[in-house]
Design an enzyme around this catalytic site. Structure first.
Site, PDB file in Angstrom:
ATOM      1  N   GLU A  44       0.864  -1.177   0.000  1.00 55.04           N
ATOM      2  CA  GLU A  44       0.000   0.000   0.000  1.00 55.04           C
ATOM      3  C   GLU A  44       0.899   1.225   0.000  1.00 55.04           C
ATOM      4  OE1 GLU A  44      -3.008   1.236   3.287  1.00 55.04           O
ATOM      5  OE2 GLU A  44      -2.416  -0.823   3.676  1.00 55.04           O
ATOM      6  N   ASP A  55      -5.614   8.417  10.078  1.00 56.33           N
ATOM      7  CA  ASP A  55      -4.307   7.888  10.443  1.00 56.33           C
ATOM      8  C   ASP A  55      -3.916   8.268  11.860  1.00 56.33           C
ATOM      9  OD1 ASP A  55      -3.111   6.528   8.087  1.00 56.33           O
ATOM     10  OD2 ASP A  55      -3.586   8.441   7.132  1.00 56.33           O
TER      11      ASP A  55
END
Ligand SMILES: Cc1ncc(COP(=O)(O)O)c(C=O)c1O
Lengths: 253, 410
Positions: A44, A55
């Site tokens: 990724e 995140d």
């Protein structure tokens, strides 16, 4: 990607994650080479965004750092194109929807498809908003660009089913509440959640959020097809350098 | 139209993990909105705790000088000195209904943080406030009050270390804590239902102002001015007049060092913003070609933000609200002017509305009726205001105080 994921004799696949431009694309290059050499099966690549709400602190900081160093989306896509030419494994792009919007959503998807990206992971575009993007992936990717859906422990069964109905490639299961980078208990609760995911989709499952040891991976191999490793690898790279990242992945499985 | 959208703006662009949390919040909000007893409870609380209704003060001296009828809506008289109280108390009541026990909030200048901390103290919730590390430095007095009120203040060191980064950090808390925690968003931005819900709580301003002006003047105003950061005080006062097309509504954004400079926070009144999706919603953002958010600037921390309420974005596109920008210098002049002429100490944010109105008074007919929404008071921001006024006596006092503290600690 479903075929590729099924077509393996490994007990679980490893998907790694890194933030483009952090600490630099030169460093990204070295880390990617090392990861592939150490047996990482999918990767990724995150295109940095200034507001990375999904995140954790570590990856958020990496996003900011990359932008402070002058990261540009065009350079990132060029880098991804080169990387895909060099390595055989499937690469996915992870980023936030505004990056696609600024580029032109259809243009971005076309570009991703043409350079051979295998999947898009866009955590802030919920399924009910993603219909158009998904059909562009199908149209421009001709079956080889998957829109990766996320399932979470807080999703109801009905919601999981909705998500499952629109999934392709594999489904990314968020192992727990909270952001990336914290510890996860891969115990009973997770098994229950994965069971619910299996009901909602017949696709392979990737499990992420907090995977960081061979024990975690061993436990996951009874549950899922793919283990996702993000923050742990960034930490190791920061503390011990590129070579250590390779050793880490080689030792995970 | 899709739910949660205003024209093509708004929506709910949130990580999947929060989907059910937003469903639950939306359900509770809609139930409360359809329950007259909720609004009655809210009004009673605001009357008793925050001194509502706030007056609509006739600015006699300004009016005489400018040959207009200028009225000031006194949101500065709220508990904690700003309209922020309307929103936090409303959300507090909702938190009780949801049975949650902890609240979190972002804050820029600290106004919304202090307001949330008072609400949490009063209602018995645990409270954590996220504040950019740069803002923690700039706004120490508000940090002091939040802590005294029992809140935990977390300095945010990511990104530009200001308001937008505090929002991100609060969201990071929420994705792990949603079972017992509500995120008290401070303005009419973010994912649905926040823009609509915050505007609803703030609509008390417009409801009162409408009644008051009808009583005082026997007619609706010609113009209404409000400053626009995220857009909550503007939405609040505008809602009293939206259906009356003859009332001109003007939003005043932060012009900073000028909309031609890159140092401003004018999303609509400059040509710099483009439509994007960030922090959960779709609107006009100050962003670069890659979609990365830009650094903004304003003398008023509360207006120093990259996005604008999706409801205001739509009202702009419809042509119902007109947007202008006021520069830092004109804002400071307006602050002084209002103090000297009316004895009102406006917040720097609110002084944008004053500056915007003063700048246009020559263009309208004598006797025109004008309402300026004074969203907050400035005396509690003495450090920032003194900085903006560059006051030598104050600087000397602080230097002396610093010497005294240094002596104590050695
Ligand atoms: C006094 C005052 N006015 C205005 C604002 C801007 O917010 P909004 O545009 O949501 O009213 C703030 C924000 O902190 C404020 O403190």
């Amino acid at each position: 990607m479903e075929k590729m994921i099924r077509n393996t004799d490994k007990k679980i696949l490893l998907m790694s994650h890194l933030v483009l431009g952090y600490p630099s694309m030169q460093a990204n290059q070295e880390v990617i080479d090392e990861m592939v050499a150490s047996g990482v099966d999918l990767m990724e690549l995150q295109i940095p965004f200034s507001e990375p709400i999904a995140d954790g602190p570590m990856i958020a900081l990496a996003n900011q750092n990359a932008l402070d160093n002058g990261f540009k989306v065009k350079d990132g896509l060029e880098f991804i194109a080169q990387t895909i030419k060099k390595h055989k494994i499937p690469f996915l792009i992870m980023t936030y929807y505004n990056i696609l919007m600024a580029y032109g959503v259809e243009e971005f998807i076309k570009e991703a498809a043409s350079i051979g990206v295998k999947g898009l992971i866009i955590p802030d575009l919920p399924p009910q908003e993603a219909t158009q993007a998904i059909s562009w992936c199908k149209e421009h990717g001709e079956g080889s660009l998957d829109w990766i859906q996320l399932m979470t422990p807080t999703s109801s069964d009905v919601r999981l089913q909705e998500i499952g109905n629109n999934a392709s490639g594999f489904v990314y299961c968020v192992a727990r509440k909270g952001v990336t980078g914290n510890d996860t208990d891969f115990g009973n609760e997770l098994a229950q959640f994965i069971k619910r995911c299996r009901v909602a989709t017949s696709l392979p499952l990737a499990v992420g959020f907090g995977v960081k040891s061979p024990q975690d991976v061993a436990q996951l191999s009874n549950l899922a097809e793919i283990a996702v490793v993000g923050t742990a690898a960034i930490k190791i790279h920061e503390e011990h350098g590129v070579k250590a990242v390779g050793d880490f992945f080689a030792g995970l499985r | 139209m899709k739910k949660g959208y205003f024209g093509s703006y708004g929506g709910a662009f949130i990580p999947e993990i929060l989907h059910e949390t937003f469903q639950q919040l939306t359900a509770h909000y809609e139930t409360a909105r359809n329950d007259p007893s909720f609004w009655a409870e809210y009004l009673a609380l605001m009357e008793n705790y925050s001194g509502r209704p706030t007056p609509l003060t006739f600015a006699a001296n300004l009016s005489k000088k400018l040959n207009k009828k200028i009225y000031i809506k006194r949101e500065d008289l709220n508990q904690t000195g700003a309209h922020k109280a309307n929103n936090v108390m409303g959300q507090g009541l909702l938190v009780k209904r949801m049975g949650k026990t902890r609240v979190i909030a972002e804050t820029g200048a600290g106004q919304h943080g202090v307001a949330t901390a008072t609400m949490a103290a009063r209602m018995g919730f645990e409270c954590t406030i996220y504040m950019g590390a740069v803002d923690v430095e700039r706004q120490r007095p508000n940090v002091f009050w939040m802590q005294q009120l029992g809140a935990t203040v977390v300095p945010v060191t990511s990104g530009s270390q200001t308001l937008k980064d505090a929002v991100n950090e609060a969201l990071r808390d929420w994705v792990g804590s949603m079972d017992n925690t509500h995120y008290v968003l401070g303005t009419a931005c973010g994912a649905h239902p926040f823009p609509e819900m915050v505007s609803w709580f703030q609509s008390v301003i417009g409801q009162e102002a409408r009644k008051q002006i009808l009583k005082l003047e026997g007619r609706l105003p010609d113009r209404v001015y409000a400053c626009v950061g995220g857009g909550s005080n503007a939405m609040g006062v505008f809602q009293g007049f939206l259906d009356n097309k003859e009332v001109e509504l003007i939003g005043v954004e932060a012009g900073g060092k000028g909309v031609e400079s890159s140092q401003h926070a004018a999303r609509i009144a400059s040509t710099d913003a483009t439509v994007g999706i960030a922090q959960g919603y779709k609107t006009f953002f100050l962003q670069d070609q890659d979609g990365q958010m830009l650094d903004t600037h304003s003398v008023a921390a509360g207006l120093d933000y990259v996005g604008i309420s999706p409801i205001l974005a739509d009202l702009h596109v419809q042509g119902r609200v007109r947007f202008i920008a006021a520069n830092d210098d004109d804002v400071v002049s307006a602050l002084k002017y209002l103090m000297k002429n009316e004895g009102l100490i406006a917040a720097l944010e609110s002084s944008h509305a004053v500056a915007g109105a003063l700048g246009e008074m020559a263009d309208i007919a004598d006797g025109a009726v004008v309402i300026i929404n004074l969203s907050g008071r400035g005396d509690k921001d003495i450090f920032t205001v003194a900085d903006a006024l560059d006051d030598p006596g104050w600087k000397q006092f602080i230097a002396q105080k610093a010497k005294q503290y240094a002596g104590e600690s050695s």
